[in-house]
Structures are given as structure tokens and as C-alpha cells.
Design an enzyme around this catalytic site. Structure first.
Site, PDB file in Angstrom:
ATOM      1  N   SER A 108      41.450  52.647  41.748  1.00 45.53           N
ATOM      2  CA  SER A 108      40.210  52.056  41.232  1.00 45.53           C
ATOM      3  C   SER A 108      40.349  51.971  39.720  1.00 45.53           C
ATOM      4  O   SER A 108      40.290  52.984  39.021  1.00 45.53           O
ATOM      5  CB  SER A 108      39.006  52.925  41.611  1.00 45.53           C
ATOM      6  OG  SER A 108      38.852  52.968  43.003  1.00 45.53           O
ATOM      7  N   LYS A 182      35.621  46.534  43.952  1.00 51.18           N
ATOM      8  CA  LYS A 182      35.567  47.988  44.134  1.00 51.18           C
ATOM      9  C   LYS A 182      34.443  48.605  43.294  1.00 51.18           C
ATOM     10  O   LYS A 182      33.755  49.531  43.748  1.00 51.18           O
ATOM     11  CB  LYS A 182      36.907  48.625  43.766  1.00 51.18           C
ATOM     12  CG  LYS A 182      36.935  50.156  43.866  1.00 51.18           C
ATOM     13  CD  LYS A 182      36.624  50.642  45.292  1.00 51.18           C
ATOM     14  CE  LYS A 182      36.509  52.168  45.376  1.00 51.18           C
ATOM     15  NZ  LYS A 182      37.811  52.847  45.246  1.00 51.18           N
ATOM     16  N   LYS A 250      33.992  57.655  36.594  1.00 50.85           N
ATOM     17  CA  LYS A 250      34.875  56.613  36.062  1.00 50.85           C
ATOM     18  C   LYS A 250      34.506  55.241  36.630  1.00 50.85           C
ATOM     19  O   LYS A 250      34.336  54.261  35.892  1.00 50.85           O
ATOM     20  CB  LYS A 250      36.322  56.946  36.412  1.00 50.85           C
ATOM     21  CG  LYS A 250      37.329  55.831  36.086  1.00 50.85           C
ATOM     22  CD  LYS A 250      38.620  55.979  36.890  1.00 50.85           C
ATOM     23  CE  LYS A 250      38.395  55.766  38.365  1.00 50.85           C
ATOM     24  NZ  LYS A 250      39.631  55.707  39.160  1.00 50.85           N
TER      25      LYS A 250
END
Length: 306
Positions: A108, A182, A250
Site C-alpha cells: 500500500s 487501495k 499511513k
């Protein structure tokens, strides 16, 4: 349309490289080994590769060496900075890839970095696909991951035999689109985990049987894949990670920070994602960043004095 090789992908013809032997990466790589593919692995801590080596994988001493031995290289590392180092560094994958080889980054990561890697790969006569995944450790183990693939459509189609071993791939557009997909996925997952956590905390405080609650609501509008994957784990206090909570910070940050930077006036404001990022950041501040994202309930419990 991309045509990396005239030959189809098969165990006898296609050499696979793998970098990133965490909870997800190890399970995904093991599935490719079980399907009969030759696999070369690299890890900064070689001891992490022992299980895969026992299954037949070979160990490379650097990303450069791994690239030389591979036709398709998968990466599943922690952060965009790790992707940059492993792929674009002086001893990175692009320094060793043979022409027409393909990098498949399942980390990711940031959409702009994915575009940069794609462009750098094309300059080397190679290809890059950003293909982050969703489904956690269970999906990785069972080959039921959702895979969001961005890049050249022909290359993604050529990779289908490998993607089918790992899960179900959806081609979502040009380079960087896989990563954007994502981020959107994580915004939805975060909201679902928050709702699950708050619902369970409320139900317990109201005197309900929380297991009965899940059975009651899972068939209705409140039911979700997040509930199926993590509901019983949360009730059983099983916070073992399929993905670290710190990675949710994140991932959500990559969505929220785009808005904060103001680079694109067409972006939408994401108040829910911003709140979820703060709550997952609370997990990290509490020392729980290495727990699974389902541990978010611990933050809601702390807010409520438990």
C-alpha cells in the site's frame, strides 16, 4: 497494450522474485511456491526467509541479484520509502531487471510513487504494475485477496495466472490507480472497523451478549466483510495482525494528506477518514501500532474509561 513476453505465464517458464516476507507477503509467496513456481526471495533479515527456503525458495543477497534471476518480481514491503529504496535504489530492482521483466508492487503505497516507478521501468524497457491488496492475513493464506491493479492493461491481463493464485484482480486504470483504489478501500475499511468497535462497546455497556449481537445484525444493513473478518476476533481479544494498525495511519494519511496539500481543487473533504486516522494514531501512541487494525476497539474502550 503491453506484451512483456511472447510466452504465457507458466510454472515451467516464469521465474518469480519476492521481496517482503511479513505476515501477508510470506503467505502470498508460499501460495506461488505451492502452485509450482520457482521463487527467489530477498529480505533484509534473511532469517525471515527460512520457512520459504524450506519449501524450495532460493535466497538472493540483494534486490539487484533477485531481479537478475526473475521475470516477475513482487514487492510487499511496509512504506513508500521502502518501495523507493527496493525498486529505485542504487542496488534496487531496476538496476538488475532484464528487459521486459515486470515489477508488481503489492505494497500500500503512494499513487505518485507508483507512476514514478512505472515511468522508470519503461525507461529500462521493463514494466511496473501497482497492485495493492485487501483481505488481511486470512485472504492471503486462502488466496482470496482483492487485488487492485493499475498500469498497462495488457500487462495486467498477462499476469492473470499469478493473480488468480493470490485472489481476484480488478484492473482499475493507468499507473497509480491501483494505489488510489487501495486508499479508497482503506477509508471504507477504517469506517467499518470504527463502526464495529463502537457498536460492540455500546452493546456491552447496554448489557447485551456481544456474540448474539453479531448474529443478530450480520444479515442486515450493518453486516460487512469487516464484521466477518474481524468481529469474532475483536470479541475474543485476538488482535494478532493481518496488517499493522500503524499501516492504517499511513494509508489513511495518504488520502487525507492529499486534501491537506491542496494539490487538486477537485478532491473531496474526508472528515471520517481524518477521524479514523486520529483514532488509529491513538493506537500507535498507546504502544499498539503493531497490533492488527481490529484492535481499534481498545481506543474506543479507553475513551470510555475501560
Amino acid at each position: 497494450m503491453g506484451t512483456p513476453y511472447p510466452n504465457p505465464i507458466t510454472p515451467s517458464l516464469t521465474r518469480i522474485g519476492w521481496i517482503g516476507i511479513g505476515v501477508m507477503g510470506a503467505a502470498m509467496a508460499a501460495r506461488l511456491l505451492s502452485a509450482g513456481y520457482s521463487l527467489t526471495v530477498y529480505a533484509r533479515s534473511p532469517s525471515k526467509t527460512l520457512s520459504l527456503q524450506a519449501q524450495g525458495a532460493r535466497l538472493a543477497s540483494s534486490p539487484h541479484e533477485l531481479a537478475q534471476r526473475s521475470d516477475v518480481v513482487f514487492t510487499m514491503v511496509g512504506h513508500p520509502s521502502d518501495v523507493r529504496e527496493v525498486v529505485l535504489g542504487s542496488d534496487g530492482l531496476l538496476s538488475g531487471l532484464n528487459p521486459n521483466s515486470v515489477i508488481v508492487d503489492t505494497t500500500s503505497s503512494h499513487p505518485q510513487l507508483a507512476r514514478n516507478v512505472f515511468e522508470a521501468a519503461r525507461e529500462k524497457g521493463c514494466w511496473a504494475v501497482d497492485a495493492p491488496v485487501s483481505g488481511g492475513d486470512i485472504g492471503a493464506r486462502d488466496g482470496k485477496l482483492a487485488i487492485f491493479a493499475g498500469g498497462d492493461g495488457g500487462v495486467v491481463k498477462w499476469l492473470t495466472p499469478l493473480f488468480e493464485i493470490l485472489g481476484r484482480a480488478t484492473y482499475v486504470g493507468e499507473a497509480g490507480c491501483g494505489q488510489s483504489c487501495k486508499i479508497a478501500n482503506q477509508i471504507i475499511v477504517g469506517a467499518n472497523l470504527l463502526g464495529l468497535s463502537e457498536g460492540l462497546v455500546f452493546a456491552e455497556r447496554a448489557g447485551l451478549d456481544v456474540k448474539q449481537l453479531l448474529e443478530a445484525v450480520r444479515g442486515g444493513a450493518a453486516g460487512s466483510m469487516a464484521m466477518e473478518l474481524w468481529g469474532d476476533r475483536v470479541i475474543g481479544r485476538d488482535f494478532r495482525p493481518g496488517g499493522f494498525a500503524e499501516y492504517m495511519v499511513k494509508d489513511l494519511g495518504m488520502g487525507v494528506d492529499v486534501v491537506e496539500e491542496g494539490e487538486d481543487e477537485s478532491v473531496v473533504v474526508l472528515p471520517g477518514a481524518g477521524l479514523c486516522k486520529q483514532l488509529f494514531s491513538g493506537m500507535v501512541a498507546n504502544g499498539d501500532g503493531k497490533l492488527g487494525g481490529q484492535g481499534l476497539i481498545t481506543v474506543i474502550e479507553r475513551i470510555n474509561g475501560k
